[in-house]
Design a protein around this motif. Structure first.
Motif, PDB file in Angstrom:
ATOM      1  N   MET A 444       0.818  -1.213   0.000  1.00  0.00           N
ATOM      2  CA  MET A 444       0.000   0.000   0.000  1.00  0.00           C
ATOM      3  C   MET A 444       0.853   1.264   0.000  1.00  0.00           C
ATOM      4  O   MET A 444       0.435   2.302  -0.507  1.00  0.00           O
ATOM      5  CB  MET A 444      -0.936   0.009   1.208  1.00  0.00           C
ATOM      6  CG  MET A 444      -2.073  -0.998   1.143  1.00  0.00           C
ATOM      7  SD  MET A 444      -3.452  -0.599   2.240  1.00  0.00           S
ATOM      8  CE  MET A 444      -4.257   0.718   1.310  1.00  0.00           C
ATOM      9  N   ARG A 445       2.040   1.188   0.560  1.00  0.00           N
ATOM     10  CA  ARG A 445       2.919   2.359   0.623  1.00  0.00           C
ATOM     11  C   ARG A 445       3.777   2.532  -0.631  1.00  0.00           C
ATOM     12  O   ARG A 445       4.592   3.452  -0.699  1.00  0.00           O
ATOM     13  CB  ARG A 445       3.839   2.252   1.847  1.00  0.00           C
ATOM     14  CG  ARG A 445       3.128   2.440   3.180  1.00  0.00           C
ATOM     15  CD  ARG A 445       4.106   2.221   4.319  1.00  0.00           C
ATOM     16  NE  ARG A 445       3.507   2.371   5.628  1.00  0.00           N
ATOM     17  CZ  ARG A 445       3.832   3.326   6.511  1.00  0.00           C
ATOM     18  NH1 ARG A 445       4.762   4.213   6.201  1.00  0.00           N
ATOM     19  NH2 ARG A 445       3.250   3.380   7.682  1.00  0.00           N
ATOM     20  N   ASP A 446       3.609   1.677  -1.617  1.00  0.00           N
ATOM     21  CA  ASP A 446       4.393   1.746  -2.857  1.00  0.00           C
ATOM     22  C   ASP A 446       3.953   2.978  -3.647  1.00  0.00           C
ATOM     23  O   ASP A 446       2.878   3.010  -4.243  1.00  0.00           O
ATOM     24  CB  ASP A 446       4.153   0.468  -3.664  1.00  0.00           C
ATOM     25  CG  ASP A 446       4.968   0.411  -4.947  1.00  0.00           C
ATOM     26  OD1 ASP A 446       5.384   1.476  -5.447  1.00  0.00           O
ATOM     27  OD2 ASP A 446       5.159  -0.705  -5.468  1.00  0.00           O
ATOM     28  N   GLN A 447       4.808   4.008  -3.680  1.00  0.00           N
ATOM     29  CA  GLN A 447       4.428   5.266  -4.321  1.00  0.00           C
ATOM     30  C   GLN A 447       4.415   5.182  -5.845  1.00  0.00           C
ATOM     31  O   GLN A 447       3.692   5.931  -6.510  1.00  0.00           O
ATOM     32  CB  GLN A 447       5.346   6.393  -3.857  1.00  0.00           C
ATOM     33  CG  GLN A 447       5.194   6.713  -2.372  1.00  0.00           C
ATOM     34  CD  GLN A 447       3.738   6.958  -1.982  1.00  0.00           C
ATOM     35  OE1 GLN A 447       3.220   8.046  -2.169  1.00  0.00           O
ATOM     36  NE2 GLN A 447       3.066   5.951  -1.422  1.00  0.00           N
ATOM     37  N   GLY A 448       5.183   4.250  -6.395  1.00  0.00           N
ATOM     38  CA  GLY A 448       5.083   4.022  -7.833  1.00  0.00           C
ATOM     39  C   GLY A 448       3.725   3.463  -8.207  1.00  0.00           C
ATOM     40  O   GLY A 448       3.107   3.881  -9.206  1.00  0.00           O
ATOM     41  N   LEU A 449       3.216   2.542  -7.395  1.00  0.00           N
ATOM     42  CA  LEU A 449       1.888   1.986  -7.633  1.00  0.00           C
ATOM     43  C   LEU A 449       0.817   3.047  -7.426  1.00  0.00           C
ATOM     44  O   LEU A 449      -0.130   3.145  -8.221  1.00  0.00           O
ATOM     45  CB  LEU A 449       1.640   0.805  -6.694  1.00  0.00           C
ATOM     46  CG  LEU A 449       0.237   0.182  -6.733  1.00  0.00           C
ATOM     47  CD1 LEU A 449      -0.097  -0.326  -8.133  1.00  0.00           C
ATOM     48  CD2 LEU A 449       0.130  -0.944  -5.699  1.00  0.00           C
ATOM     49  N   PHE A 450       0.966   3.863  -6.380  1.00  0.00           N
ATOM     50  CA  PHE A 450      -0.027   4.915  -6.141  1.00  0.00           C
ATOM     51  C   PHE A 450      -0.104   5.866  -7.327  1.00  0.00           C
ATOM     52  O   PHE A 450      -1.191   6.211  -7.796  1.00  0.00           O
ATOM     53  CB  PHE A 450       0.305   5.682  -4.858  1.00  0.00           C
ATOM     54  CG  PHE A 450      -0.615   6.845  -4.599  1.00  0.00           C
ATOM     55  CD1 PHE A 450      -1.946   6.635  -4.253  1.00  0.00           C
ATOM     56  CD2 PHE A 450      -0.164   8.158  -4.727  1.00  0.00           C
ATOM     57  CE1 PHE A 450      -2.810   7.702  -4.030  1.00  0.00           C
ATOM     58  CE2 PHE A 450      -1.020   9.225  -4.502  1.00  0.00           C
ATOM     59  CZ  PHE A 450      -2.344   9.001  -4.153  1.00  0.00           C
ATOM     60  N   LEU A 451       1.057   6.318  -7.833  1.00  0.00           N
ATOM     61  CA  LEU A 451       1.060   7.232  -8.971  1.00  0.00           C
ATOM     62  C   LEU A 451       0.405   6.575 -10.186  1.00  0.00           C
ATOM     63  O   LEU A 451      -0.407   7.212 -10.884  1.00  0.00           O
ATOM     64  CB  LEU A 451       2.486   7.652  -9.304  1.00  0.00           C
ATOM     65  CG  LEU A 451       2.630   8.549 -10.548  1.00  0.00           C
ATOM     66  CD1 LEU A 451       1.847   9.845 -10.388  1.00  0.00           C
ATOM     67  CD2 LEU A 451       4.102   8.834 -10.836  1.00  0.00           C
ATOM     68  N   LYS A 452       0.720   5.328 -10.440  1.00  0.00           N
ATOM     69  CA  LYS A 452       0.123   4.628 -11.587  1.00  0.00           C
ATOM     70  C   LYS A 452      -1.399   4.582 -11.461  1.00  0.00           C
ATOM     71  O   LYS A 452      -2.128   4.817 -12.439  1.00  0.00           O
ATOM     72  CB  LYS A 452       0.698   3.216 -11.681  1.00  0.00           C
ATOM     73  CG  LYS A 452       0.161   2.402 -12.851  1.00  0.00           C
ATOM     74  CD  LYS A 452       0.800   1.013 -12.888  1.00  0.00           C
ATOM     75  CE  LYS A 452       0.261   0.188 -14.044  1.00  0.00           C
ATOM     76  NZ  LYS A 452       0.881  -1.171 -14.067  1.00  0.00           N
ATOM     77  N   GLU A 453      -1.888   4.297 -10.249  1.00  0.00           N
ATOM     78  CA  GLU A 453      -3.334   4.215 -10.060  1.00  0.00           C
ATOM     79  C   GLU A 453      -3.989   5.585 -10.207  1.00  0.00           C
ATOM     80  O   GLU A 453      -5.060   5.712 -10.824  1.00  0.00           O
ATOM     81  CB  GLU A 453      -3.652   3.615  -8.695  1.00  0.00           C
ATOM     82  CG  GLU A 453      -3.265   2.145  -8.602  1.00  0.00           C
ATOM     83  CD  GLU A 453      -3.847   1.467  -7.386  1.00  0.00           C
ATOM     84  OE1 GLU A 453      -4.595   0.496  -7.548  1.00  0.00           O
ATOM     85  OE2 GLU A 453      -3.545   1.917  -6.270  1.00  0.00           O
ATOM     86  N   ILE A 454      -3.362   6.636  -9.678  1.00  0.00           N
ATOM     87  CA  ILE A 454      -3.929   7.980  -9.806  1.00  0.00           C
ATOM     88  C   ILE A 454      -3.919   8.420 -11.269  1.00  0.00           C
ATOM     89  O   ILE A 454      -4.867   9.057 -11.750  1.00  0.00           O
ATOM     90  CB  ILE A 454      -3.161   8.978  -8.919  1.00  0.00           C
ATOM     91  CG1 ILE A 454      -3.487   8.717  -7.445  1.00  0.00           C
ATOM     92  CG2 ILE A 454      -3.504  10.417  -9.280  1.00  0.00           C
ATOM     93  CD1 ILE A 454      -4.935   8.960  -7.055  1.00  0.00           C
ATOM     94  N   GLN A 455      -2.866   8.085 -11.999  1.00  0.00           N
ATOM     95  CA  GLN A 455      -2.829   8.420 -13.419  1.00  0.00           C
ATOM     96  C   GLN A 455      -3.999   7.764 -14.162  1.00  0.00           C
ATOM     97  O   GLN A 455      -4.611   8.372 -15.040  1.00  0.00           O
ATOM     98  CB  GLN A 455      -1.496   7.988 -14.023  1.00  0.00           C
ATOM     99  CG  GLN A 455      -0.316   8.841 -13.590  1.00  0.00           C
ATOM    100  CD  GLN A 455       1.014   8.250 -14.028  1.00  0.00           C
ATOM    101  OE1 GLN A 455       1.158   7.029 -14.167  1.00  0.00           O
ATOM    102  NE2 GLN A 455       2.002   9.105 -14.251  1.00  0.00           N
ATOM    103  N   GLY A 456      -4.312   6.515 -13.800  1.00  0.00           N
ATOM    104  CA  GLY A 456      -5.462   5.856 -14.407  1.00  0.00           C
ATOM    105  C   GLY A 456      -6.761   6.564 -14.057  1.00  0.00           C
ATOM    106  O   GLY A 456      -7.656   6.709 -14.907  1.00  0.00           O
ATOM    107  N   LEU A 457      -6.885   7.034 -12.821  1.00  0.00           N
ATOM    108  CA  LEU A 457      -8.090   7.748 -12.411  1.00  0.00           C
ATOM    109  C   LEU A 457      -8.198   9.105 -13.100  1.00  0.00           C
ATOM    110  O   LEU A 457      -9.302   9.571 -13.397  1.00  0.00           O
ATOM    111  CB  LEU A 457      -8.114   7.927 -10.894  1.00  0.00           C
ATOM    112  CG  LEU A 457      -8.185   6.652 -10.058  1.00  0.00           C
ATOM    113  CD1 LEU A 457      -8.348   6.998  -8.575  1.00  0.00           C
ATOM    114  CD2 LEU A 457      -9.300   5.733 -10.521  1.00  0.00           C
ATOM    115  N   VAL A 458      -7.064   9.741 -13.362  1.00  0.00           N
ATOM    116  CA  VAL A 458      -7.076  11.015 -14.095  1.00  0.00           C
ATOM    117  C   VAL A 458      -7.638  10.795 -15.497  1.00  0.00           C
ATOM    118  O   VAL A 458      -8.462  11.586 -15.995  1.00  0.00           O
ATOM    119  CB  VAL A 458      -5.660  11.622 -14.139  1.00  0.00           C
ATOM    120  CG1 VAL A 458      -5.589  12.761 -15.162  1.00  0.00           C
ATOM    121  CG2 VAL A 458      -5.257  12.125 -12.755  1.00  0.00           C
TER     122      VAL A 458
END
Length: 489
Positions: A444-458
């Motif tokens: 959950m703390r993986d910031q690369g994964l977080f950015l990838k998921e937010i980019q998909g939501l954008v």
């Protein structure tokens, strides 16, 4: 006096905020109605006043927001039926306000939306205040994308030195080409006009007050993403809502709050969260805080524990302590005097109170189990506890249940304390739960994964923005029934 009524059962650290609400209500509520509040059900009385037609839209939004704050600071939580009525009432007025913007629908360039981001984050108070620290972590994740050229953080109020230090540490290393900037709504009341002058952008709503009119306004100006938490249905529209709970869980609780189906359908579950980079933790010695080395340490952490710990929770913890001679209960956070005195008298050296800690992560290295109260919040404390090596036990609702895997998520208090007994009696089981939850937390703390998921939501938000008419009035393009409700109000 209204002030005395509102202070009953309140957390001491929120007393000044509650006094300010009392003074505001005395100025805004018709005098004849104040007596009704003092003699009856406070929540029902406020909802009745707001639905009566006796107060203006601005007053409705102010008092409804105050009532939501009181539910956190003094309790009880808003009943589902009261929340549903308040949400419908305020949603109609906020939608009407947004639709009053005199603007034609605007088709926005996709490339600009992916590069330019504006975050609405409310107050930036302190790095230990999870909405404040999380806002900066969110901005840091967006700015880590080398294609991003604009990350503006729209906040209200004063930014104190500790918060400025954290902002510099997390955001100061990015080059000027990333366009990281703070925008104060207090210093610049025309912030929306300035933001628009810098070109199209994607808007992100992160812990902005739920009834802030800016949320509905920006949804007319561009694609919007909204972070949701604490199992609370959003009041205002966004193209995408996101959190860590399952879609089935969100549908159930949001329906109970009478959220429009259009909102429920826009929810997306993601698997990572904005977080600072993990830092090596130097464990805190138990002896340094008065804990026996061989104790089984149960921790309860929060800023509102006097409201959040109910009788069932306190009784269950006391019985668990009596069943395990080496168990100690460490409570971190302010407590009302009557509770503190009772715990000290009844539990003696089986109880340790830590009023406040700026090193909560190190303090949690002394803990075996984080026992979450039966509350909606607490996610940040639980996240810190897992990262420090403790196991987490929670009911199957609220923030904490969304941050750990299903192991030892309990369906009811009886099952909760049965699980607690298992963990206290079995070191092997405790170690297995810690390992499973620790691995989940690291993902959950993986910031690369977080950015990838937010980019998909954008990208999804941009698709939905176009599908709803590129900023056309919400009442006609999103939920037509609100048109009738707004007109009736």
């Amino acid at each position: 006096m209204l002030e005395d009524l509102l202070l009953q059962g309140a957390q001491p650290n929120y007393a000044d905020n509650i006094r300010a609400i009392a003074a505001r209500w005395e100025a805004l509520i018709p005098p004849a109605r104040l007596g009704d509040l003092e003699s009856g059900d406070l929540q029902a009385g406020i909802v009745s006043i707001l639905e009566s037609g006796e107060v203006t839209d601005d007053v409705i939004l102010t008092i409804a927001g105050d009532l939501a704050s009181l539910s956190w600071w003094r309790g009880p939580p808003l009943r589902d039926d009261h929340r549903a009525r308040l949400n419908a009432l305020t949603r109609a007025r906020l939608t009407r306000l947004a639709d009053s913007l005199e603007m034609a629908p605007r088709k926005l360039p996709r490339s600009q939306l992916r590069r330019s981001h504006v975050l609405l984050v409310g107050n930036l108070l302190d790095p230990l205040h999870s909405p404040s620290g999380g806002a900066i972590d969110y901005a840091a994740a967006l700015a880590s994308d080398t294609a991003v050229s604009r990350v503006e953080i729209v906040h209200s109020g004063e930014v104190l030195p500790a918060m400025r230090t954290y902002i510099e540490a997390r955001l100061g290393g990015f080059p000027a080409s990333r366009g990281v900037a703070l925008v104060s709504t207090r210093d610049n009341p025309d912030f929306l006009a300035d933001i628009l002058s810098r070109g199209p952008c994607t808007f992100h709503v992160w812990c902005e007050p739920a009834l802030s009119p800016a949320i509905s306004l920006v949804s007319r100006l561009g694609p919007t993403l909204m972070f949701t938490c604490a199992d609370e249905a959003p009041v205002q529209f966004a193209d995408v809502y996101w959190y860590f709970q399952s879609e089935a869980h969100i549908e159930k609780v949001w329906k109970a709050h009478a959220a429009p189906q259009e909102f429920i359908d826009r929810y997306v579950r993601i698997l990572a969260l904005p977080s600072p980079e993990p830092r090596p933790l130097e464990p805190m010695s138990r002896a340094s805080i008065g804990l026996p080395e061989d104790a089984f340490v149960i921790a309860t952490v929060g800023n509102r524990l006097g409201v959040e710990m109910d009788e069932a929770y306190i009784t269950g913890i006391e019985l668990a302590l009596r069943s395990q001679p080496k168990a100690v209960w460490m409570v971190v956070g302010g407590l009302p005097d009557y509770l503190l005195g009772a715990f000290e008298q009844v539990l003696g050296d089986r109880f340790l109170h830590v009023p406040f800690s700026r090193e909560l992560d190190r303090l949690m290295t002394t803990v075996d189990l984080f026992a979450n109260p039966f509350r909606a919040g607490g996610g940040n404390s639980a996240n810190i506890a897992v990262g420090a090596g403790a196991a987490v036990l929670s009911l199957s609702r609220g923030d904490v249940s969304s941050l750990v895997p299903d192991s030892f998520i309990a369906s009811d208090p009886e099952e909760y304390f049965r699980y607690l007994g298992f963990l206290m009696d079995s070191p092997e089981l405790l170690a297995a739960v810690k390992a499973e939850q620790g691995q989940h937390n690291a993902r959950m703390r993986d910031q690369g994964l977080f950015l990838k998921e937010i980019q998909g939501l954008v990208r999804l938000a941009a698709d939905r923005y176009e599908a709803r008419g590129c900023g056309a009035p919400l009442s006609t393009t999103v939920f037509a029934p609100l048109t009738r409700l707004a007109q009736a109000g």
